[in-house]
Write a protein that holds these residues in place. Structure first.
Motif: not given
Length: 365
Positions: A283-300
């Motif tokens: 969420d903090r990186l979004h404030q810097y306009n940096i878009f990360t991914r929680k990949y893979f979340y949630p678990l299948i």
């Protein structure tokens, strides 16, 4: 545009036209595959791989993957059985596969997560011992090899995805590589409604053919894939050099004997040592306009469609990684300046988190 012009000249849009056939031959050569077939996307390719092998019952796979892997198994009327992962490379833990094998088990579907090869030798030994088929989900592993052997040559069938987010893409698309030639005839029917001739339909099939536009894009992108992989390697190395000293943040290194495609740059965030959770950093990186991914979340295995009693206690490594994984931006046109901006931002956030943690500690003291 020049490749697309050929479509208008020949006036064939689909149904295995000349560009499709040219692309298939080029990919077969690039991947050093004995046999290869193209499909409209990777997901349909995986479903057709399962149907080609006529699998039944249960299939052992990983919960730490994109939902498509499990969906393909379920859509074919089989039950996915989830095996925990190795915490070092996030692939299926080969030491825990055999305890899941029952009289209903027909196959193993491992995933080369982030393009890192599974323990293919151990998986082959287990499959041979128990008479199981092996289909590799190699969606992330285009161009990868192990000790000089291209990744698509392991197991019974390997599936590649050519979605636009992948290292190599044809906008949408997929392929299956395999060593048993008769599979090609079966796959050709399955991807085209089961049609075997002008007046005959031999089996129940679907529409999973790659069209000429996708093939044209694939032919063009194949010319640049090696240069793109090299740039990805440079980006990965720059990330490693910049982020290696940050407390509470770990990342993967190159595996011996593996030619990588550097498809992703995943981080594991230790919330105690780093000073904040993965979600907070995301969420903090979004404030810097940096878009990360929680990949893979949630678990299948945590999705409503697949949740079963006991899986939470059994899949401890997968749960640990899924709650801490964060994937940074990585694409071949990512500039050094932007990489430094991303790393500088993470360093700023890390420093602020450590200062905040120190102040909280002093208050409690």
């Amino acid at each position: 545009m020049r490749e697309i012009e050929k479509i208008w000249e020949v006036t064939i849009l689909s149904n295995h036209g000349p560009i499709h056939n040219q692309f298939e031959a080029a990919l077969k050569s690039y991947l050093n595959a004995k046999h290869l077939s193209l499909f409209v996307n990777g997901h349909m390719a995986l479903e057709i791989a399962i149907k080609t092998l006529d699998l039944q019952g249960e299939v052992i796979t990983t919960p730490f993957t994109f939902a498509s892997t499990a969906h393909a198994i379920s859509n074919c009327g089989l039950t996915p059985v989830f095996c925990d992962i190795n915490p070092n490379d996030y692939n299926i833990d080969v030491t825990k596969i055999e305890e899941l094998i029952t009289e209903k088990t027909s196959a193993i579907v491992p995933v080369h997560v982030y393009g890192t090869p599974c323990d293919v030798n151990a998986i082959q030994r287990i499959a041979k011992k128990h008479g199981l088929k092996v289909i590799y989900d190699a969606a992330h592993a285009f161009g990868v090899s192990v000790n000089g052997v291209d990744i698509g040559n392991f197991g019974d069938i390997s599936m590649f995805s050519f979605h636009a987010t992948k290292v190599f893409h044809s906008i949408e698309g997929g392929a299956l590589s395999f060593n048993h030639e008769p599979y090609k005839t079966v796959m050709a029917k399955l991807r085209n409604f089961g049609i075997s001739g002008p007046d005959s339909i031999d089996m129940t099939g679907t529409n999973a053919k790659m069209n000429e536009f996708q093939a044209a894009m694939g032919i063009v992108n194949l010319r640049y894939v090696e240069a793109d992989i090299e740039r990805r390697r440079q980006i990965t190395q720059r990330y490693r050099n910049r982020l290696g000293s940050i407390e509470g943040m770990t990342f993967m290194r190159d595996e011996p004997g593996v030619k990588s495609n550097y498809s992703y740059f995943p981080l594991i965030i230790d919330p105690v040592r780093f000073g904040m959770s993965r979600d907070e950093l995301h969420d903090r990186l979004h404030q810097y306009n940096i878009f990360t991914r929680k990949y893979f979340y949630p678990l299948i295995s945590d999705l409503d469609s697949y949740r079963r009693p006991g899986d939470g206690e059994r899949l401890v490594n997968a749960k640990y990684v899924a709650e801490r994984i964060l994937v940074l931006p990585l694409y071949s046109t990512l500039s050094d300046d932007m990489i430094d901006y991303i790393c500088d931002s993470i360093e700023d956030i890390s420093y602020a988190a450590s200062v905040s943690a120190s102040r909280n500690y002093l208050r409690r003291a």
